[in-house]
Design a protein around this motif. Structure first.
Motif, PDB file in Angstrom:
ATOM      1  N   UNK A  74       0.837  -1.202   0.000  1.00 55.35           N
ATOM      2  CA  UNK A  74       0.000   0.000   0.000  1.00 55.35           C
ATOM      3  C   UNK A  74       0.873   1.253   0.000  1.00 55.35           C
ATOM      4  N   UNK A  75       1.931   1.243   0.788  1.00 56.98           N
ATOM      5  CA  UNK A  75       2.857   2.380   0.846  1.00 56.98           C
ATOM      6  C   UNK A  75       3.486   2.610  -0.517  1.00 56.98           C
ATOM      7  N   UNK A  76       3.954   1.528  -1.153  1.00 61.65           N
ATOM      8  CA  UNK A  76       4.586   1.635  -2.471  1.00 61.65           C
ATOM      9  C   UNK A  76       3.606   2.188  -3.510  1.00 61.65           C
ATOM     10  N   UNK A  77       2.362   1.692  -3.505  1.00 63.79           N
ATOM     11  CA  UNK A  77       1.355   2.182  -4.463  1.00 63.79           C
ATOM     12  C   UNK A  77       1.066   3.663  -4.246  1.00 63.79           C
ATOM     13  N   UNK A  78       0.956   4.072  -2.992  1.00 66.57           N
ATOM     14  CA  UNK A  78       0.673   5.472  -2.700  1.00 66.57           C
ATOM     15  C   UNK A  78       1.848   6.353  -3.090  1.00 66.57           C
ATOM     16  N   UNK A  79       3.072   5.864  -2.911  1.00 65.31           N
ATOM     17  CA  UNK A  79       4.243   6.642  -3.336  1.00 65.31           C
ATOM     18  C   UNK A  79       4.217   6.860  -4.847  1.00 65.31           C
ATOM     19  N   UNK A  80       3.876   5.835  -5.611  1.00 70.68           N
ATOM     20  CA  UNK A  80       3.787   5.989  -7.062  1.00 70.68           C
ATOM     21  C   UNK A  80       2.693   7.003  -7.402  1.00 70.68           C
ATOM     22  N   UNK A  81       1.545   6.936  -6.716  1.00 68.44           N
ATOM     23  CA  UNK A  81       0.467   7.901  -6.943  1.00 68.44           C
ATOM     24  C   UNK A  81       0.935   9.326  -6.619  1.00 68.44           C
ATOM     25  N   UNK A  82       1.682   9.472  -5.531  1.00 74.12           N
ATOM     26  CA  UNK A  82       2.221  10.780  -5.159  1.00 74.12           C
ATOM     27  C   UNK A  82       3.130  11.322  -6.258  1.00 74.12           C
ATOM     28  N   UNK A  83       4.070  10.489  -6.705  1.00 69.69           N
ATOM     29  CA  UNK A  83       4.997  10.935  -7.738  1.00 69.69           C
ATOM     30  C   UNK A  83       4.281  11.221  -9.055  1.00 69.69           C
ATOM     31  N   UNK A  84       3.252  10.431  -9.388  1.00 73.64           N
ATOM     32  CA  UNK A  84       2.455  10.695 -10.596  1.00 73.64           C
ATOM     33  C   UNK A  84       1.824  12.072 -10.521  1.00 73.64           C
TER      34      UNK A  84
END
Length: 110
Positions: A74-84
């Motif tokens: 979940x943390x990794x997915x949210x980090x990708x969403x943040x960077x997007x």
């Protein structure tokens, strides 16, 4: 009604801070965003803060490996969403830096 004009913000990934003051604290990315976009960006940071604490406590259970850990996923997915989102709102320097990290799906490489 929310203000739909874009304003300049400075984002720190380490602290999750989003400021309109360039000199308030160290920052990683300059973005242009509406109030609504800033609210969504703050939600991503809040999600990661919460997930990070869950992962911290879970880290004391030694028999669960990282790749089986939902909190880390979940943390990794949210980090990708943040960077997007930062990529989409960021200035040219922010876009170039995020592209150089190679963490976004291919459509952001154009």
């Amino acid at each position: 009604m929310a203000d739909e004009r874009k304003k300049t913000y400075y984002v720190s990934m380490a602290t999750g801070e989003i400021s309109q003051l360039k000199t308030a604290s160290p920052w990683d990315f300059q973005i242009e965003a509406t109030d609504e976009e800033i609210a969504r960006l703050r939600e991503y940071f809040d999600q990661n803060y919460s997930t990070d604490w869950q992962a911290f406590w879970r880290a004391h259970v030694p028999y669960i490996q990282y790749h089986y850990d939902r909190e880390n996923d979940a943390y990794d997915r949210t980090m990708v969403d943040l960077y997007k989102m930062i990529y989409e709102l960021g200035n040219d320097e922010a876009k170039a830096h995020i592209r150089s990290m190679g963490i976004l799906p291919d459509e952001h490489d154009a």
